[in-house]
Design an enzyme around this catalytic site. Structure first.
Site, short mmCIF file in Angstrom:
data_model
loop_
_atom_site.label_atom_id
_atom_site.label_comp_id
_atom_site.label_asym_id
_atom_site.label_seq_id
_atom_site.Cartn_x
_atom_site.Cartn_y
_atom_site.Cartn_z
N HIS A 111 -10.79 0.98 -3.18
CA HIS A 111 -12.17 0.95 -2.70
C HIS A 111 -13.16 1.44 -3.76
CE1 HIS A 111 -10.68 -0.19 1.15
NE2 HIS A 111 -10.01 0.94 1.32
N CYS A 165 -1.81 -2.47 7.64
CA CYS A 165 -1.74 -3.37 6.49
C CYS A 165 -0.43 -4.15 6.40
CB CYS A 165 -2.04 -2.60 5.21
SG CYS A 165 -3.73 -1.92 5.22
N LYS A 177 -7.01 -4.58 -3.33
CA LYS A 177 -7.75 -5.16 -2.21
C LYS A 177 -8.75 -4.15 -1.66
CE LYS A 177 -4.15 -3.99 1.17
NZ LYS A 177 -4.89 -3.05 2.00
N HIS A 222 -16.27 0.17 5.89
CA HIS A 222 -14.87 0.56 6.02
C HIS A 222 -14.70 2.07 5.85
CE1 HIS A 222 -10.55 -0.18 5.92
NE2 HIS A 222 -10.45 0.52 4.81
N ASP A 256 0.78 -1.24 0.00
CA ASP A 256 0.00 0.00 0.00
C ASP A 256 0.81 1.30 0.00
OD1 ASP A 256 -1.97 -1.90 0.17
OD2 ASP A 256 -2.76 -1.23 2.09
N HIS A 309 -10.73 7.11 1.36
CA HIS A 309 -9.33 6.98 0.96
C HIS A 309 -9.21 5.92 -0.12
CE1 HIS A 309 -9.89 3.76 3.90
NE2 HIS A 309 -8.89 3.14 3.30
#
Length: 188
Positions: free
Chosen positions: A53, A143, A101, A62, A9, A76
């Site tokens: 996302h 993460c 993801k 989330h 990430d 985000h």
């Protein structure tokens, strides 16, 4: 022994100035680029993940307008936005697999995502006979921690390259590294 590099990430929204930017994010991205310039050939796979996302969803709770910063977060890494892209300090040319993801649901570990061709990280590691992974990226206390724990669960020898991770805050980052060491990861 075969080895993979897992880059977690390293995105604009997680580096300085991003929606959830962490201090040291840009430096981490630049450090990973230096590692790749000098050692990309040492890895049988270089796998990078991105939060990705869905734009028209709360992504399973989330993303929230009133986040608790534990289970819910402000918007985000929304697919298609600059915040979801890799940090500009990260040279992505050596990356062999890109993982997305968190599509429609919370996801912290890159093992919860899929590559562009639909493969899982576990499948890529198995297919290439990889036994050892080096883990770098953002955020140490979220993460990176989840990815490293999943790698251990999948039977990998895990090394956390501690100079190439950045966390949200010092105390939870130190706790995450201690937890990972206790679980069997090597801190290098």
């Amino acid at each position: 022994m075969t080895r993979a590099l897992l880059i977690v990430d390293v995105q604009n929204d997680f580096t300085e100035g991003g929606a959830l930017g962490v201090t040291g994010g840009d430096a981490t991205a630049a450090g990973i680029t230096r590692l790749l310039e000098e050692h990309a050939g040492d890895y049988d796979a270089i796998i990078a993940s991105r939060d990705w996302h869905d734009p028209d969803s709360d992504n399973g709770g989330h993303i929230s307008d009133a986040p608790d910063f534990v289970d819910s977060w402000p918007a985000h890494c929304i697919a298609g936005t600059d915040g979801a892209e890799y940090d500009t300090n990260l040279d992505t040319s050596a990356i062999t697999h890109h993982v997305k993801k968190g599509q429609g649901k919370p996801a912290y570990s890159m093992f919860e995502g899929v590559t562009d061709d639909g493969s899982t990280v576990a499948a890529v590691l198995i297919e290439r006979g990889i036994e050892t992974v080096d883990v770098v990226g953002i955020a140490t206390d979220h993460c990176v921690r989840a990815t490293a724990l999943d790698a251990l669960e999948h039977g990998q020898h895990v090394r956390i390259l501690t100079a190439l991770v950045a966390g949200v805050a010092p105390e939870p980052s130190e706790a995450a590294l201690a937890e990972l060491a206790h679980a069997g990861a090597e801190l290098a």
